[in-house]
Design an enzyme around this catalytic site. Structure first.
Site, short mmCIF file in Angstrom:
data_model
loop_
_atom_site.label_atom_id
_atom_site.label_comp_id
_atom_site.label_asym_id
_atom_site.label_seq_id
_atom_site.Cartn_x
_atom_site.Cartn_y
_atom_site.Cartn_z
N ASP A 78 38.85 46.20 47.88
CA ASP A 78 37.81 46.78 47.04
C ASP A 78 36.41 46.55 47.62
O ASP A 78 35.52 47.39 47.44
CB ASP A 78 37.89 46.18 45.64
CG ASP A 78 38.99 46.83 44.81
OD1 ASP A 78 39.85 47.49 45.41
OD2 ASP A 78 38.98 46.68 43.58
N LYS A 121 44.39 45.60 42.87
CA LYS A 121 45.38 46.52 42.31
C LYS A 121 46.79 46.16 42.72
O LYS A 121 47.75 46.63 42.12
CB LYS A 121 45.09 47.96 42.75
CG LYS A 121 43.70 48.46 42.48
CD LYS A 121 43.21 48.07 41.13
CE LYS A 121 41.70 47.93 41.11
NZ LYS A 121 41.13 47.06 42.13
N CYS A 191 38.78 36.78 47.47
CA CYS A 191 37.38 36.33 47.38
C CYS A 191 37.20 35.27 46.30
O CYS A 191 37.79 35.35 45.22
CB CYS A 191 36.46 37.51 47.15
SG CYS A 191 36.51 38.70 48.52
N GLU A 442 34.94 51.04 40.85
CA GLU A 442 34.16 49.82 40.59
C GLU A 442 32.76 50.04 41.13
O GLU A 442 32.58 50.63 42.20
CB GLU A 442 34.77 48.62 41.32
CG GLU A 442 35.95 48.02 40.64
CD GLU A 442 36.36 46.70 41.27
OE1 GLU A 442 37.22 46.04 40.68
OE2 GLU A 442 35.84 46.33 42.32
N SER A 468 33.01 45.67 39.01
CA SER A 468 33.78 44.68 39.76
C SER A 468 33.90 43.39 38.97
O SER A 468 33.04 43.05 38.15
CB SER A 468 33.07 44.41 41.09
OG SER A 468 33.59 43.26 41.72
#
Length: 554
Positions: A78, A121, A191, A442, A468
């Site tokens: 993402d 996802k 992350c 996002e 996000s």
């Protein structure tokens, strides 16, 4: 065994010959076949190391008497897909992941599955497949990234996104931004904040579909490899006892996961993913369930982007078992729910306690008496919208301001770059929903720019798209119905006064009902932005964000 369909009996000699072409022995063919779904790739930092995890899982399967058979799943990063057309594919990839696992599992008759995701996802897509297939299944994630260090403080991905806005606004230099760029993502793993990936990995523990520690043990540690081996061994126990995914994922299990989400102050994207997984289980998970559990669940953790702590801190403080054990004291969780350990959630968390009360607050000292997410309704969002209340500055919990209307993410980013947004504004970003985007992007770039410009305590954002997990501030997403379906957000005009009341769960444009209906009566559908390929098909089938953006049946 299910796998007998591809290996047992005289008529399966051709099938066995194909397995033997790959080096499988008769001894291996006699054992249960365990599908190892590995989403490793060289695009996503959370997935770059998953071959190591997969090898550990396979070792565990072999130790426990099974035959591991690895196959891949796709995964979108993402962060890399952010703020361009690639983000349209992120949410949409969830359905491809679920479908591809279904195809591979049914075509090859696996007896059980070990699912190895790590990022946004991929986790819900794999859980959707597990529910749909309803065979013994277990998840082990790749684990969170360690924090970076920059100028004596812990940093992660959200800091660099906000750094762009700070550089644009002259609050830091381009040289400082370049130094931060080198520091924020020090290596493999999802992350480091309580963003969507880590939220979903943590909730998978409480849902009962992964072993304790799967959500928080750092990616680079030997403990992560040991957990992967234990997961490989555990799937054999699940197969032996015929404990299936739907034996574990029940309505009570989803309620447990939602309660943990509220205590953690997790990503708003869970309000998309948990209903989608539940849908595959035959369970309707309404937004009101999130609202009700939010009201009675105390907010115990403020992790980045809401606070200064990260996932490694949560792990050191006792992890998800410690959070669940604390919630259990208030009789919030259903403790008798079965988990992949073969034991109940209550048994899993017995004796677990908080090891650092600054990271996981006890019940007598919560950040607030209610949870970290809020469901808002009103004449802009009659079917609901969602905000990470835990990451909203107190002065923005109630706000009135003029609407600044934009028809896409690109338009608002350009306005921010050109300095056209003022303190007090309420930014409306529409036609970015599941159908209108398509793909419900996002939008971390605009929210991070607002924060980087120092306006996160003065400016709100509202969208029928989503934000996000790294977003903070008064960022209200998932507005339903979306603009592309003729939802009321399509009728908001530049300068209309928007009223946001997060404590009372209200979101309204201050015009009369008659005026709103007159505007909506004149609304005309727009031409689809994408007219061919996967996204065009997705746009025709996807449903509202309020139902998890699942695809229509049939």
């Amino acid at each position: 065994m299910r796998s007998d369909a591809v290996k047992k009996g005289l008529e399966k000699a051709p099938h066995r010959s194909l397995f033997k072409a790959m080096g499988y022995t008769d001894e291996e063919l006699a054992r249960p076949f365990i599908g190892i779904v590995n989403s490793q790739n060289e695009v996503v930092p959370g997935h770059i190391h998953l071959d190591i995890i997969a090898e550990a899982v396979k070792a565990g399967v072999r130790m426990a008497g099974g035959t591991p058979v690895e196959f891949p799943a796709i995964g979108v990063c993402d962060g890399i897909a952010m703020n361009h057309s690639g983000m349209k594919y992120s949410l949409a990839s969830r359905e491809i992941i679920a479908d591809s696992i279904e195809i591979m599992t049914q075509a090859h008759a696996f007896d059980g599955l070990v699912l190895i995701p790590n990022c946004d996802k991929i986790i819900p897509g794999m859980l959707m497949a597990a529910a749909r297939l309803n065979i013994p299944s277990i998840v082990v994630s790749g684990g969170p990234m360690l924090t970076g260090r920059y100028q004596g403080r812990d940093v992660s991905l959200s800091n660099i996104f906000e750094g762009v806005g700070a550089a644009r606004g002259g609050r830091i230099t381009e040289e400082e931004l370049a130094e931060m760029e080198e520091a924020v993502c020090p290596g493999c793993g999802s992350c480091a904040g309580m963003f969507t990936a880590n939220t979903m990995n943590c909730l998978t523990e409480v849902l009962g579909m992964s072993l304790p520690g799967s959500g928080t043990i750092p990616a680079v540690t030997a403990a992560r490899k040991r957990l992967a081996k234990q997961t490989g061994m555990k799937i054999m126990e699940l197969v032996g006892k015929n404990i299936k995914a739907l034996d574990i994922m029940t309505r009570e299990s989803f309620n447990n996961a939602i309660a943990a989400d509220m205590a953690l102050g997790g990503s708003t994207n869970t309000v998309l993913h948990l209903p989608a997984i539940a849908h595959e289980c035959g369970i309707e998970l309404e937004l009101d369930v999130f609202r009700e559990l939010n009201e009675k669940t105390p907010h115990l953790c403020k992790l980045s982007p809401a606070g200064s702590h990260h996932i490694q801190d949560l792990d050191e403080a006792g992890g998800i078992p410690a959070v669940a054990a604390e919630l259990a004291k208030k009789d919030i969780l259903c403790l008798d729910r079965l988990t992949v350990t073969g034991r109940t959630l209550g048994e899993n968390i017995e004796g677990r306690k908080i090891l650092n009360p600054e990271v996981i607050r006890p019940l007598d000292n919560p950040y607030s008496e209610k949870g970290g997410l809020a469901i808002l309704r009103g004449n802009i969002a009659p079917l609901g919208s969602v905000v990470k209340e835990a990451a909203v500055a107190p002065e923005m919990l109630c706000h009135k301001g003029p609407a600044r209307v934009f028809e896409s993410e690109e338009e608002i980013v350009q306005a921010l770059v050109e300095g056209k947004i003022n303190k007090g504004d309420v930014i409306i970003i529409r036609y970015e929903g599941p159908k209108g985007g398509p793909g419900m992007r996002e939008m971390l770039t605009p929210t991070a720019m607002v924060a980087g410009l120092g306006m996160d305590k003065d400016v709100a954002l509202i969208t029928d798209g989503r934000f996000s997990g790294a977003t903070r501030g008064a960022s209200i997403g998932h507005v339903s119905p979306e603009a592309a379906e003729g939802g009321p957000i399509a009728a908001v005009r530049e300068g209309d006064i928007i009223e946001i009341d997060i404590p009372n769960c209200r979101l309204n444009v201050l015009i009369s009902d008659e005026e709103l209906q007159t505007r909506l009566a004149g609304w005309q559908p727009r031409e689809p932005r994408v007219k061919k390929g996967y996204l065009a098909r997705y746009a025709k089938l996807v449903t509202s964000a309020s139902t998890g953006a699942v695809l229509k049946d049939g």
